[in-house]
Design an enzyme around this catalytic site. Structure first.
Site, PDB file in Angstrom:
ATOM      1  N   ARG A  83       5.237  -2.422  -1.102  1.00  0.00           N
ATOM      2  CA  ARG A  83       4.156  -2.031  -0.208  1.00  0.00           C
ATOM      3  C   ARG A  83       4.396  -2.586   1.179  1.00  0.00           C
ATOM      4  O   ARG A  83       4.646  -3.764   1.354  1.00  0.00           O
ATOM      5  CB  ARG A  83       2.835  -2.572  -0.718  1.00  0.00           C
ATOM      6  N   ARG A  92       0.088   4.980   1.160  1.00  0.00           N
ATOM      7  CA  ARG A  92       0.497   3.731   0.517  1.00  0.00           C
ATOM      8  C   ARG A  92       1.299   3.973  -0.757  1.00  0.00           C
ATOM      9  O   ARG A  92       1.017   4.895  -1.521  1.00  0.00           O
ATOM     10  CB  ARG A  92      -0.702   2.838   0.246  1.00  0.00           C
ATOM     11  N   ASP A  95      -1.716   0.807  -4.231  1.00  0.00           N
ATOM     12  CA  ASP A  95      -2.936   0.109  -3.877  1.00  0.00           C
ATOM     13  C   ASP A  95      -3.567  -0.338  -5.194  1.00  0.00           C
ATOM     14  O   ASP A  95      -3.794   0.498  -6.080  1.00  0.00           O
ATOM     15  CB  ASP A  95      -3.843   1.119  -3.156  1.00  0.00           C
ATOM     16  N   ASP A  97      -6.897  -2.298  -6.573  1.00  0.00           N
ATOM     17  CA  ASP A  97      -8.195  -2.866  -6.202  1.00  0.00           C
ATOM     18  C   ASP A  97      -8.899  -3.393  -7.437  1.00  0.00           C
ATOM     19  O   ASP A  97      -8.944  -2.697  -8.458  1.00  0.00           O
ATOM     20  CB  ASP A  97      -9.089  -1.780  -5.592  1.00  0.00           C
TER      21      ASP A  97
HETATM   22  N1  ROI Z   1      -7.831   8.972  -0.960  1.00  0.00           N
HETATM   23  C1  ROI Z   1      -7.643   9.238  -2.268  1.00  0.00           C
HETATM   24  N2  ROI Z   1      -7.854  10.488  -2.706  1.00  0.00           N
HETATM   25  N3  ROI Z   1      -7.250   8.276  -3.141  1.00  0.00           N
HETATM   26  C2  ROI Z   1      -7.029   6.999  -2.731  1.00  0.00           C
HETATM   27  O1  ROI Z   1      -6.674   6.127  -3.544  1.00  0.00           O
HETATM   28  C3  ROI Z   1      -7.230   6.680  -1.371  1.00  0.00           C
HETATM   29  N4  ROI Z   1      -7.038   5.427  -0.913  1.00  0.00           N
HETATM   30  C4  ROI Z   1      -7.252   5.109   0.376  1.00  0.00           C
HETATM   31  C5  ROI Z   1      -7.708   6.117   1.390  1.00  0.00           C
HETATM   32  C6  ROI Z   1      -6.710   6.170   2.537  1.00  0.00           C
HETATM   33  C7  ROI Z   1      -9.062   5.684   1.925  1.00  0.00           C
HETATM   34  N5  ROI Z   1      -7.837   7.443   0.827  1.00  0.00           N
HETATM   35  C8  ROI Z   1      -7.642   7.712  -0.496  1.00  0.00           C
HETATM   36  O2  ROI Z   1      -7.087   3.849   0.765  1.00  0.00           O
END
Ligand code: ROI
Length: 159
Positions: A83, A92, A95, A97
């Site tokens: 990343r 990305r 990610d 979370d």
């Molecule tokens: N949009 C989608 N569809 N899925 C994501 O995981 C995601 N993650 C983000 C942002 C850029 C806000 N948009 C996203 O961080």
């Protein structure tokens, strides 16, 4: 032990493989078991539209780690998978979370739990409700009720 939920997302460098590889890494975290993993969901980006579609999933885990220890493990895995520090709302590779951590409500510099935007994101609520149909998000409500409000027509389940 605490039940926690991890949201996974990727939209570059073979997103499906990024998610699968991240699940393997989560399975390797100390004092932590992966109990369930959702299907993979594809959706258009929230935020800037000039980026690829995202693949998202949610994992349910059981852990003896503290929230900040778990956060560090998530960041290690993100970094291992190459990343690059994200531009805000940009593409990305991975990610990770922490969506929920038991029934805890945490608001500090490093961590907001439940995840701040959880009730607005079908790509989080749908996999959450899939693996835990009665999932109650502290301070927010039942995942499936919140999902019914925003709908899930923007999602495609992929295999
Ligand atoms: N949009 C989608 N569809 N899925 C994501 O995981 C995601 N993650 C983000 C942002 C850029 C806000 N948009 C996203 O961080």
């Amino acid at each position: 032990m605490t039940i926690a939920f991890i949201g996974l997302g990727s939209n570059i460098k073979l997103p499906k493989q990024q998610i699968k590889s991240a699940i393997k890494s989560i399975e390797g975290i100390a004092l932590t078991q992966v109990l369930k993993v959702s299907s993979l969901y594809k959706s258009k980006p929230i935020g800037p539209q000039n980026q690829n579609d995202y693949i998202n999933a949610v994992a349910k885990i059981d852990t003896d780690l503290m929230p900040l220890e778990l956060l560090e493990c998530m960041q290690d895995i993100e970094n291992q998978q190459g990343r690059i520090r994200k531009e805000h709302w940009g593409p990305r590779t991975l990610d990770l979370d922490i969506l929920m951590f038991g029934e805890e409500i945490i608001k500090d510099d490093k961590l907001t739990i439940p995840h701040a935007e959880i009730e607005n994101r079908s790509f989080v609520l749908a996999p959450l409700a899939e693996i835990d149909p009665n999932c109650l998000i502290p301070d927010k409500g039942m995942a499936r009720d919140l999902l019914a409000i925003i709908g899930q027509e923007d999602l495609e389940i992929i295999r």
